[in-house]
Design a protein around this motif. Structure first.
Motif, PDB file in Angstrom:
ATOM      1  N   ALA A 133      27.366  -0.201 -18.936  1.00 42.18           N
ATOM      2  CA  ALA A 133      26.175   0.617 -18.756  1.00 42.18           C
ATOM      3  C   ALA A 133      26.040   0.985 -17.289  1.00 42.18           C
ATOM      4  CB  ALA A 133      24.942  -0.150 -19.222  1.00 42.18           C
ATOM      5  N   SER A 134      25.657   2.220 -17.035  1.00 38.16           N
ATOM      6  CA  SER A 134      25.519   2.725 -15.670  1.00 38.16           C
ATOM      7  C   SER A 134      24.129   3.318 -15.512  1.00 38.16           C
ATOM      8  CB  SER A 134      26.599   3.776 -15.386  1.00 38.16           C
ATOM      9  OG  SER A 134      26.472   4.300 -14.095  1.00 38.16           O
ATOM     10  N   THR A 135      23.328   2.752 -14.622  1.00 34.52           N
ATOM     11  CA  THR A 135      21.895   3.058 -14.621  1.00 34.52           C
ATOM     12  C   THR A 135      21.502   4.299 -13.817  1.00 34.52           C
ATOM     13  OG1 THR A 135      21.631   1.502 -12.782  1.00 34.52           O
ATOM     14  CG2 THR A 135      21.252   0.657 -15.007  1.00 34.52           C
ATOM     15  N   LEU A 136      22.318   4.723 -12.850  1.00 32.79           N
ATOM     16  CA  LEU A 136      21.986   5.910 -12.036  1.00 32.79           C
ATOM     17  C   LEU A 136      20.525   5.838 -11.559  1.00 32.79           C
ATOM     18  CD1 LEU A 136      23.631   8.677 -14.279  1.00 32.79           C
ATOM     19  CD2 LEU A 136      24.673   7.450 -12.374  1.00 32.79           C
ATOM     20  N   GLY A 165      22.809   0.637  -1.720  1.00 25.88           N
ATOM     21  CA  GLY A 165      22.977   1.461  -0.530  1.00 25.88           C
ATOM     22  C   GLY A 165      21.673   1.888   0.091  1.00 25.88           C
ATOM     23  N   HIS A 166      20.585   1.214  -0.282  1.00 22.18           N
ATOM     24  CA  HIS A 166      19.292   1.503   0.329  1.00 22.18           C
ATOM     25  C   HIS A 166      19.301   1.034   1.786  1.00 22.18           C
ATOM     26  CE1 HIS A 166      14.919   1.501   0.928  1.00 22.18           C
ATOM     27  NE2 HIS A 166      14.845   2.269  -0.142  1.00 22.18           N
ATOM     28  N   ILE A 191      28.511  -2.537  -8.662  1.00 28.42           N
ATOM     29  CA  ILE A 191      27.583  -1.816  -7.800  1.00 28.42           C
ATOM     30  C   ILE A 191      28.268  -0.584  -7.225  1.00 28.42           C
ATOM     31  CG2 ILE A 191      26.135  -3.795  -7.226  1.00 28.42           C
ATOM     32  CD1 ILE A 191      27.707  -4.118  -4.647  1.00 28.42           C
ATOM     33  N   ASP A 192      27.464   0.438  -6.896  1.00 32.17           N
ATOM     34  CA  ASP A 192      27.986   1.712  -6.417  1.00 32.17           C
ATOM     35  C   ASP A 192      27.142   2.182  -5.240  1.00 32.17           C
ATOM     36  OD1 ASP A 192      29.088   4.207  -6.075  1.00 32.17           O
ATOM     37  OD2 ASP A 192      28.875   4.843  -8.151  1.00 32.17           O
ATOM     38  N   ALA A 193      27.776   2.299  -4.071  1.00 30.78           N
ATOM     39  CA  ALA A 193      27.054   2.712  -2.860  1.00 30.78           C
ATOM     40  C   ALA A 193      27.157   4.197  -2.577  1.00 30.78           C
ATOM     41  CB  ALA A 193      27.571   1.928  -1.655  1.00 30.78           C
ATOM     42  N   ASN A 194      28.070   4.891  -3.244  1.00 26.80           N
ATOM     43  CA  ASN A 194      28.234   6.333  -3.053  1.00 26.80           C
ATOM     44  C   ASN A 194      28.383   6.720  -1.579  1.00 26.80           C
ATOM     45  OD1 ASN A 194      26.335   6.079  -5.712  1.00 26.80           O
ATOM     46  ND2 ASN A 194      27.843   7.732  -5.922  1.00 26.80           N
ATOM     47  N   GLU A 195      29.309   6.023  -0.921  1.00 26.40           N
ATOM     48  CA  GLU A 195      29.696   6.335   0.461  1.00 26.40           C
ATOM     49  C   GLU A 195      28.560   6.153   1.463  1.00 26.40           C
ATOM     50  OE1 GLU A 195      31.385  10.332   0.148  1.00 26.40           O
ATOM     51  OE2 GLU A 195      33.321   9.454  -0.355  1.00 26.40           O
ATOM     52  N   TRP A 218      32.855  -5.432  -9.090  1.00 24.17           N
ATOM     53  CA  TRP A 218      33.460  -4.458  -8.174  1.00 24.17           C
ATOM     54  C   TRP A 218      32.402  -3.723  -7.378  1.00 24.17           C
ATOM     55  CZ3 TRP A 218      35.559  -1.634 -13.009  1.00 24.17           C
ATOM     56  CH2 TRP A 218      34.776  -0.527 -13.354  1.00 24.17           C
ATOM     57  N   ILE A 219      32.798  -3.283  -6.201  1.00 23.17           N
ATOM     58  CA  ILE A 219      31.995  -2.388  -5.364  1.00 23.17           C
ATOM     59  C   ILE A 219      32.678  -1.033  -5.396  1.00 23.17           C
ATOM     60  CG2 ILE A 219      33.173  -3.426  -3.365  1.00 23.17           C
ATOM     61  CD1 ILE A 219      29.885  -1.394  -3.302  1.00 23.17           C
ATOM     62  N   GLU A 220      31.898  -0.003  -5.715  1.00 28.03           N
ATOM     63  CA  GLU A 220      32.458   1.338  -5.894  1.00 28.03           C
ATOM     64  C   GLU A 220      32.060   2.241  -4.729  1.00 28.03           C
ATOM     65  OE1 GLU A 220      32.307   4.745  -9.423  1.00 28.03           O
ATOM     66  OE2 GLU A 220      32.180   2.603  -9.924  1.00 28.03           O
ATOM     67  N   ASP A 221      33.040   2.941  -4.188  1.00 30.83           N
ATOM     68  CA  ASP A 221      32.834   3.984  -3.169  1.00 30.83           C
ATOM     69  C   ASP A 221      31.875   3.566  -2.053  1.00 30.83           C
ATOM     70  OD1 ASP A 221      34.500   5.747  -4.576  1.00 30.83           O
ATOM     71  OD2 ASP A 221      32.847   6.419  -5.840  1.00 30.83           O
TER      72      ASP A 221
END
Length: 357
Positions: A133-136, A165-166, A191-195, A218-221
């Motif tokens: 599941a990906s919460t966006l 990434g806050h 988790i995803d930090a989106n750069e 995993w940590i993504e981007d």
């Protein structure tokens, strides 16, 4: 079987809630639906999404399609067109007809001609694929985030990816705690930090999460997409988690990640052909792959054809309303449809409802 006609649809899909990450926020999707029709009576369907601004008008979309794409398709064999290789040089870079929506429609036609579901046509045997599941959720408040997690939990997911990434580390830690509180302490947490970060900030954050008791699968981007040296450093220093990246890169960028030992899980998100080529290359390096969000969850077919795909992303977005029978998710698995082609039949009433001129 030859392609003889086409139909385009321009759709506006308001989202149930804002989605986004540390960099962007969206409240709607603009979708282009491409239908390719054959003289045998079959139709193949492909999809493209534009976020952040409307697509061109339907009249202009058709003009562009007939000028730059249709001459390469009309009268052609879907199988031949799907396999054609072009040289990406000069003005051809980024050009050509074989964009993801066209390729998807071609493979849909091929599957219908062969009377095979797409995952079998691509060599897959098992239609079940591990999914998360990906919460966006970056632009949701805590109560909205909790509600979304509860929905995924009720659907049987035991793995979840949240946005972090806050600027305030405490915000990230609170969201991670909420995810574990709702999904259970044994949830597989991505988790995803989106750069959002530098290499140093990534190391600080991941160690802080670990010190707070959060095991991250995993940590993504975490850093900018083309910082291959930076990603190599993260892979070497973050021994307690995995670095997932590649979604924002084309085939050449994915290759460079592998060459630099700069990825632990390669996100192969792209067209079917490019994704499979990247997966083949990743296998040479012993690197598993994952697959990000795909329109109407059609990536389940691609994922089911790959032996080393760790997981498929699912965000439960509004686009699934366009399908008569959407891709099913059960107990943390996506189930590829067994119908010929990709198996997604358009709900014509919903297409008409969301259509714009």
């Amino acid at each position: 079987m030859k392609i003889t006609e086409y139909t385009l649809h321009r759709l506006h899909l308001p989202l149930r809630e804002p989605i986004g990450d540390s960099q962007v926020r969206f409240v709607d999707h603009w979708m282009t639906v491409v239908e390719l029709h054959s003289e045998a009576g079959h139709s193949g369907v492909g999809f493209a999404i534009q976020q952040g601004q409307p697509t061109a008008s339907l009249v202009d979309l058709k003009l562009q399609f007939e000028y730059s794409v249709w001459p390469s398709l009309v009268g052609g064999s879907p199988l031949g067109l799907s396999q054609r290789i072009t040289r990406p040089r000069g003005g051809n870079v980024g050009g050509g007809y074989l964009k993801p929506p066209i390729e998807t429609a071609l493979w849909d036609l091929i599957g219908k001609q062969q009377e095979l579901p797409l995952y079998q046509l691509l060599g897959g045997e098992n239609p079940r694929v591990a999914a998360y599941a990906s919460t966006l959720d970056f632009h949701l408040d805590d109560a909205e985030f909790r509600t979304k997690l509860e929905r995924f939990c009720s659907q049987g997911f035991s793995a979840v990816k949240t946005k972090i990434g806050h600027p305030d580390l405490a915000w990230d830690l609170r969201r991670l705690s909420l995810a574990k509180e709702v999904m259970g302490g044994d949830v597989r947490l991505m988790i995803d930090a989106n750069e959002a970060w530098s290499v140093k900030e990534t190391l600080i954050r991941l160690n802080a999460y670990r010190d707070a008791g959060h095991e991250i699968f995993w940590i993504e981007d975490p850093i900018t997409r083309e910082d291959y040296e930076g990603y190599a450093r993260l892979c070497a220093e973050l021994q307690f988690t995995r670095v997932n990246t590649g979604e924002y890169l084309g085939y050449s960028g994915k290759r460079r990640l592998l060459e630099h030992n700069a990825v632990d899980v390669l996100n192969i998100h792209d067209s079917i052909s490019v994704s499979r080529a990247a997966a083949w290359l990743a296998a040479d390096y012993g690197v598993p792959v994952s697959l990000g969000n795909t329109i109407l969850e059609l990536g389940v077919h691609l994922a089911a054809s790959l032996p080393e795909c760790l997981a498929l992303e699912f965000s439960d977005l509004i686009w699934n309303q366009l399908a008569v029978d959407p891709v099913r998710f059960e107990d943390g698995f996506a189930i590829a449809p067994d119908r010929p082609g990709h198996g997604i039949e358009l709900d014509r009433d919903k297409v008409a409802f969301y259509s714009k001129p």
